[in-house]
Design a protein around this motif. Sequence first.
Motif, PDB file in Angstrom:
ATOM      1  N   VAL A  87      52.570  22.585  53.289  1.00 53.87           N
ATOM      2  CA  VAL A  87      53.854  21.879  53.357  1.00 53.87           C
ATOM      3  C   VAL A  87      53.799  20.666  52.435  1.00 53.87           C
ATOM      4  CG1 VAL A  87      55.444  20.608  54.831  1.00 53.87           C
ATOM      5  CG2 VAL A  87      54.289  22.657  55.697  1.00 53.87           C
ATOM      6  N   HIS A  88      54.841  20.487  51.618  1.00 53.72           N
ATOM      7  CA  HIS A  88      54.915  19.342  50.702  1.00 53.72           C
ATOM      8  C   HIS A  88      56.231  18.612  50.945  1.00 53.72           C
ATOM      9  CE1 HIS A  88      51.416  20.857  48.523  1.00 53.72           C
ATOM     10  NE2 HIS A  88      52.011  22.053  48.495  1.00 53.72           N
ATOM     11  N   ASN A  89      56.150  17.545  51.660  1.00 54.40           N
ATOM     12  CA  ASN A  89      57.317  16.691  51.881  1.00 54.40           C
ATOM     13  C   ASN A  89      56.832  15.265  52.121  1.00 54.40           C
ATOM     14  OD1 ASN A  89      56.356  16.649  54.519  1.00 54.40           O
ATOM     15  ND2 ASN A  89      57.816  18.184  55.237  1.00 54.40           N
ATOM     16  N   LEU A  90      57.744  14.388  52.467  1.00 50.68           N
ATOM     17  CA  LEU A  90      57.384  12.988  52.638  1.00 50.68           C
ATOM     18  C   LEU A  90      56.386  12.782  53.778  1.00 50.68           C
ATOM     19  CD1 LEU A  90      60.864  11.261  52.134  1.00 50.68           C
ATOM     20  CD2 LEU A  90      58.982  11.438  50.506  1.00 50.68           C
ATOM     21  N   PHE A  91      56.439  13.637  54.777  1.00 50.19           N
ATOM     22  CA  PHE A  91      55.532  13.479  55.910  1.00 50.19           C
ATOM     23  C   PHE A  91      54.089  13.783  55.513  1.00 50.19           C
ATOM     24  CE2 PHE A  91      53.597  15.421  59.809  1.00 50.19           C
ATOM     25  CZ  PHE A  91      53.397  14.214  60.478  1.00 50.19           C
ATOM     26  N   THR A  92      53.905  14.833  54.734  1.00 52.92           N
ATOM     27  CA  THR A  92      52.546  15.238  54.355  1.00 52.92           C
ATOM     28  C   THR A  92      52.041  14.555  53.085  1.00 52.92           C
ATOM     29  OG1 THR A  92      53.424  17.116  53.098  1.00 52.92           O
ATOM     30  CG2 THR A  92      52.868  17.485  55.420  1.00 52.92           C
ATOM     31  N   ASP A  93      52.933  13.844  52.384  1.00 56.73           N
ATOM     32  CA  ASP A  93      52.533  13.170  51.149  1.00 56.73           C
ATOM     33  C   ASP A  93      51.909  11.814  51.494  1.00 56.73           C
ATOM     34  OD1 ASP A  93      52.150  12.177  48.634  1.00 56.73           O
ATOM     35  OD2 ASP A  93      54.289  11.936  48.169  1.00 56.73           O
ATOM     36  N   THR A  94      50.614  11.712  51.366  1.00 57.66           N
ATOM     37  CA  THR A  94      49.904  10.459  51.658  1.00 57.66           C
ATOM     38  C   THR A  94      49.273   9.873  50.397  1.00 57.66           C
ATOM     39  OG1 THR A  94      47.867  11.663  52.183  1.00 57.66           O
ATOM     40  CG2 THR A  94      49.403  11.235  54.006  1.00 57.66           C
ATOM     41  N   SER A  95      49.795  10.282  49.244  1.00 59.75           N
ATOM     42  CA  SER A  95      49.195   9.828  47.982  1.00 59.75           C
ATOM     43  C   SER A  95      49.427   8.341  47.727  1.00 59.75           C
ATOM     44  CB  SER A  95      49.749  10.654  46.816  1.00 59.75           C
ATOM     45  OG  SER A  95      51.175  10.540  46.767  1.00 59.75           O
ATOM     46  N   ASN A  96      50.598   7.839  48.125  1.00 62.15           N
ATOM     47  CA  ASN A  96      50.906   6.423  47.901  1.00 62.15           C
ATOM     48  C   ASN A  96      51.482   5.812  49.177  1.00 62.15           C
ATOM     49  OD1 ASN A  96      50.342   5.859  44.977  1.00 62.15           O
ATOM     50  ND2 ASN A  96      51.757   7.584  44.745  1.00 62.15           N
ATOM     51  N   PRO A  97      50.661   5.613  50.184  1.00 60.57           N
ATOM     52  CA  PRO A  97      51.193   5.015  51.417  1.00 60.57           C
ATOM     53  C   PRO A  97      51.578   3.562  51.209  1.00 60.57           C
ATOM     54  CG  PRO A  97      48.802   5.211  51.543  1.00 60.57           C
ATOM     55  CD  PRO A  97      49.224   5.893  50.267  1.00 60.57           C
ATOM     56  N   ARG A  98      52.827   3.262  51.501  1.00 62.45           N
ATOM     57  CA  ARG A  98      53.315   1.895  51.303  1.00 62.45           C
ATOM     58  C   ARG A  98      53.641   1.264  52.647  1.00 62.45           C
ATOM     59  NH1 ARG A  98      53.660   1.265  45.929  1.00 62.45           N
ATOM     60  NH2 ARG A  98      53.889   3.147  44.674  1.00 62.45           N
ATOM     61  N   VAL A  99      54.811   1.588  53.211  1.00 57.25           N
ATOM     62  CA  VAL A  99      55.107   1.111  54.553  1.00 57.25           C
ATOM     63  C   VAL A  99      54.071   1.665  55.529  1.00 57.25           C
ATOM     64  CG1 VAL A  99      56.823   1.089  56.401  1.00 57.25           C
ATOM     65  CG2 VAL A  99      57.560   0.881  54.026  1.00 57.25           C
ATOM     66  N   THR A 100      53.626   2.875  55.247  1.00 63.76           N
ATOM     67  CA  THR A 100      52.590   3.490  56.083  1.00 63.76           C
ATOM     68  C   THR A 100      51.355   2.593  56.153  1.00 63.76           C
ATOM     69  OG1 THR A 100      53.376   5.675  55.437  1.00 63.76           O
ATOM     70  CG2 THR A 100      51.156   5.549  56.363  1.00 63.76           C
ATOM     71  N   TYR A 101      50.969   2.038  55.005  1.00 60.63           N
ATOM     72  CA  TYR A 101      49.795   1.160  54.981  1.00 60.63           C
ATOM     73  C   TYR A 101      50.079  -0.149  55.714  1.00 60.63           C
ATOM     74  CZ  TYR A 101      45.782  -1.428  53.206  1.00 60.63           C
ATOM     75  OH  TYR A 101      44.626  -2.187  53.114  1.00 60.63           O
ATOM     76  N   ASN A 102      51.323  -0.627  55.664  1.00 64.70           N
ATOM     77  CA  ASN A 102      51.683  -1.826  56.421  1.00 64.70           C
ATOM     78  C   ASN A 102      51.499  -1.603  57.926  1.00 64.70           C
ATOM     79  OD1 ASN A 102      52.326  -3.099  54.064  1.00 64.70           O
ATOM     80  ND2 ASN A 102      54.529  -3.157  54.395  1.00 64.70           N
ATOM     81  N   VAL A 103      51.905  -0.405  58.404  1.00 63.14           N
ATOM     82  CA  VAL A 103      51.713  -0.077  59.819  1.00 63.14           C
ATOM     83  C   VAL A 103      50.216  -0.028  60.141  1.00 63.14           C
ATOM     84  CG1 VAL A 103      52.122   1.649  61.611  1.00 63.14           C
ATOM     85  CG2 VAL A 103      53.884   1.204  59.879  1.00 63.14           C
ATOM     86  N   TYR A 104      49.459   0.560  59.239  1.00 66.11           N
ATOM     87  CA  TYR A 104      48.004   0.657  59.406  1.00 66.11           C
ATOM     88  C   TYR A 104      47.384  -0.742  59.541  1.00 66.11           C
ATOM     89  CZ  TYR A 104      43.208   2.176  58.192  1.00 66.11           C
ATOM     90  OH  TYR A 104      41.865   2.421  58.200  1.00 66.11           O
ATOM     91  N   LEU A 105      47.801  -1.656  58.679  1.00 65.82           N
ATOM     92  CA  LEU A 105      47.304  -3.037  58.749  1.00 65.82           C
ATOM     93  C   LEU A 105      47.717  -3.711  60.050  1.00 65.82           C
ATOM     94  CD1 LEU A 105      47.854  -4.490  55.148  1.00 65.82           C
ATOM     95  CD2 LEU A 105      45.700  -3.829  56.219  1.00 65.82           C
ATOM     96  N   ALA A 106      48.941  -3.452  60.479  1.00 61.39           N
ATOM     97  CA  ALA A 106      49.431  -4.072  61.713  1.00 61.39           C
ATOM     98  C   ALA A 106      48.575  -3.640  62.905  1.00 61.39           C
ATOM     99  CB  ALA A 106      50.891  -3.698  61.938  1.00 61.39           C
ATOM    100  N   VAL A 107      48.196  -2.378  62.957  1.00 62.66           N
ATOM    101  CA  VAL A 107      47.353  -1.889  64.059  1.00 62.66           C
ATOM    102  C   VAL A 107      45.999  -2.587  64.033  1.00 62.66           C
ATOM    103  CG1 VAL A 107      46.212   0.132  65.038  1.00 62.66           C
ATOM    104  CG2 VAL A 107      48.529   0.331  64.109  1.00 62.66           C
ATOM    105  N   TYR A 108      45.414  -2.720  62.855  1.00 63.24           N
ATOM    106  CA  TYR A 108      44.106  -3.372  62.758  1.00 63.24           C
ATOM    107  C   TYR A 108      44.199  -4.856  63.092  1.00 63.24           C
ATOM    108  CZ  TYR A 108      40.896   0.264  61.300  1.00 63.24           C
ATOM    109  OH  TYR A 108      40.067   1.360  61.298  1.00 63.24           O
ATOM    110  N   ALA A 109      45.298  -5.499  62.695  1.00 69.06           N
ATOM    111  CA  ALA A 109      45.477  -6.908  63.049  1.00 69.06           C
ATOM    112  C   ALA A 109      45.546  -7.074  64.561  1.00 69.06           C
ATOM    113  CB  ALA A 109      46.739  -7.457  62.391  1.00 69.06           C
ATOM    114  N   ALA A 110      46.287  -6.174  65.234  1.00 71.98           N
ATOM    115  CA  ALA A 110      46.379  -6.227  66.691  1.00 71.98           C
ATOM    116  C   ALA A 110      45.015  -5.990  67.326  1.00 71.98           C
ATOM    117  CB  ALA A 110      47.390  -5.206  67.184  1.00 71.98           C
TER     118      ALA A 110
END
Length: 851
Positions: free
Chosen positions: A386-409
């Motif tokens: 499957v190739h769509n926005l959900f499976t495309d993790t090549s350039n995580p942007r907001v996704t990386y912001n969420v990732y950082l938020a979890v680690y900050a918490a």
Amino acid sequence: MSWMSWLITLWTCSAPSLLLVGLVGRQLGLRTGSQAAQMLDCSRWGTPSEKGAFENGDVIIGGLFNLHYAPPASDYGFTQQPNLPLQYSYVMMYALEEINNSSTLLPGLKLGYYIHDSCAFPAWALNAAFAMIGGNTPTCDPPVPLIIGGDSSITAQILARILAPLSFPLLSYTASCPCLSDRLQYPNFFRTMASDIYQARAMVQLAIKFNWTWVGAVITNTDYGLVALKKFEEGIRGTGVCLAFVETLLTENIATDARRAALTIQASTAKVILVISWYADMLEVFLQLEKLNVTDRQFLASEAWSTSSDLVQNPVSRKVASGVLGVAIRSSPIPGFKSYILNLNPSLRPADMYLNEFWGNEFGCSPGTLSGSLPPCNGTKTLAGVHNLFTDTSNPRVTYNVYLAVYAAAHALHSLLSCPDANSPPEKVSCSIPKQISPSELMHHLSRVNFTTPQGELFYFQGADITAKYDLLNWQKTSEGQLRIVMIGHVDGFKLHLNESAIQWSTGSNKVPVSVCTESCPPGTRMASRKGEPICCFDCIPCADGEFSNKTGSPQCDHCPSEFWSNAGHTACISRQLDFLSFNETLGITLTAVAVSGVTVTTAVFVVFLQYRQTPMVRANNSELSFLLLLLLKLCFLCSLVFIGRPAVWSCRFQQAAFGISFVLCVSCLQVKTMVVLAAFRSARPGAEALMKWFGPTQQRGSVCVFTCIQVIICIVWLTVSPPAPEPDLATPGLKVTLKCTMTSVVGFSLVLGYISLLACTSLLLAFLARKLPDNFNEAKLITFSMLIFCAVWVAFVPAYVSSPGKYAVAVEIFAILASSYGLLFCVFAPKCFIILLRPEKNTKKHLMAR
């Protein structure tokens, strides 16, 4: 107790949270209509207690994401499937899984999650937040101590204000409004998304770097666009960058607004257009520009649309928006996340309603846990192909912001739950029990987190914010004519790092577009602002003589040093050329010829007088003084030659002394001759015979010497104390500067001229008194005319000398010397030569003595 605390107290595990939506909407003044319809659409997922993804743990972290959102721009063919927001929710789950498997971060403690769909509706987000903090979880566990959410600035503001009295921390991953940095209004707010201040500043730096001084702006008529524009205007103040126009877009009126904006862009001379708007609105603007065939504009894109795949893949964008230079939320790889996404399967997560729904939409079959009209899945489907926005993790942007938020918490929880050492001071916070975590304590530790992310990044909060980081992107055409997004730099805080050679501009080349109101003024000119127009619009005025500008776009012309003058183009200063009255130029040759002619004529007269020295005409007019006067007139003619040529120290001193002394000698001789005439007639009276003994030859010579000695003394004192010196006349404008003898003492020169004038006036007065004495040849008349000419010449000399520039002042003085010398020569000696040579019958004693 505040009304909010009372409300939370009444919240129980089974309370239906939807009842609060109307109450909160009225409290916040939210609009109804389309938003209410959207809320009802989201309500098909049930109440907050019934919807969402949940994983139990020792501490539950709340998450709010827009998993269902039908944007207002759906008329233009856009659809917002829950692909990207769904990815945000799963990166939260992935990060929590990483942390739970860590041996250093919160060891022995399991973090759970409770994720809600906020549907991009503030009231629904607030409803879900109440469910979380009130303990309305599937297991009726204690409430979550922190929420990761607030997808937009307006939602974040509402949530932060409502939760502030409870000191409940809110950690946003996309809210970018600078207003949220205000700790007085939002003390409980934190974010992993940079403030729009940095985005606006990056755009300012791009405009300055590429010399775009004339920029148009198209913004969304919301806080996002208006605040960013304000910060952009503040940034360009004093930099020479101006806004050509500002057009606003309102989603509700997008067709009309986009048409107006496109017409403004077409009419404007600005080639660079700053656009701070939503991706859906931009397509309508692009459509209007295509209709107007406007394809040569360079767009500066905000992060809201710079990475939009919908726009990049649209054929209209390829025609009117190639070369877009954009700011984007920074991306960073998340190791292992790609594999995590591809391994997701409803069979492994039967309670995950979001994954079940996505699976049904993607594969057209119904997982075993999801009932509906779709056929059941056979269990062989995977996300690997499957190739769509959900499976495309090549350039995580907001996704990386969420990732950082979890680690900050997680790091804040780690700090809060860590017991202090035995040697720690008593004021250190004691370790807490996971089930009794206080949100206010967690907020305190969140504000002090300082850790290194798994990607090796140093992370900490500065108030509500983190260090701003952006990617700089460029829309480039491929060989197939498609558009692709290429990263060409990044922004760290206020520092811009850019690979200029990698940019493909709107022109399709590597040449930077020019966007100016007026082309930069070339060297040799300066900018002059136009009245009533921005400072970027100006006229180019040539520099004045003696001024230069050697740079393009110079705001002013600089004065050349006194020893230099501007060249013909006024682009540089060149050494001034020394100029003086020389023997080689026409004026010098003419004056030399006139002086030599005067010497020749004087010599001829001298020879005539010498040859006829025994005649009554020569003897009757004091032949000794006549011969002396002729010799002195030669000196007067010759001294004028000293003024011609390159001035030197000796010539500057000698010329004024020779001029002053020779003319005093001449005037003294005439004065003595006049006095002798007067004495001769006075002595003819009875009783005045003894008067002539005071005017004998010896007395005459002595008088001339006395009169001359006074001038000699004046010259000696003058030339000793403050002599003239050769200096260039730098005060006179022009490439050529006159080298002249500068009168360092005006008093000395004035005394020399004054003494000559005194003697001349005295001689004129005496000659005027003796003009009517009975004599057949009265020399007093000739002396009167000569003195009249002499005085007239030197009276006219003063203003002419003062007003004449450069070497012409020297020529005026030479002319005065020659004119007065010729006046004396012709007035005194021409009548005598006429009688001697042409009327010899009158050159007899009888004729001269006749009355």
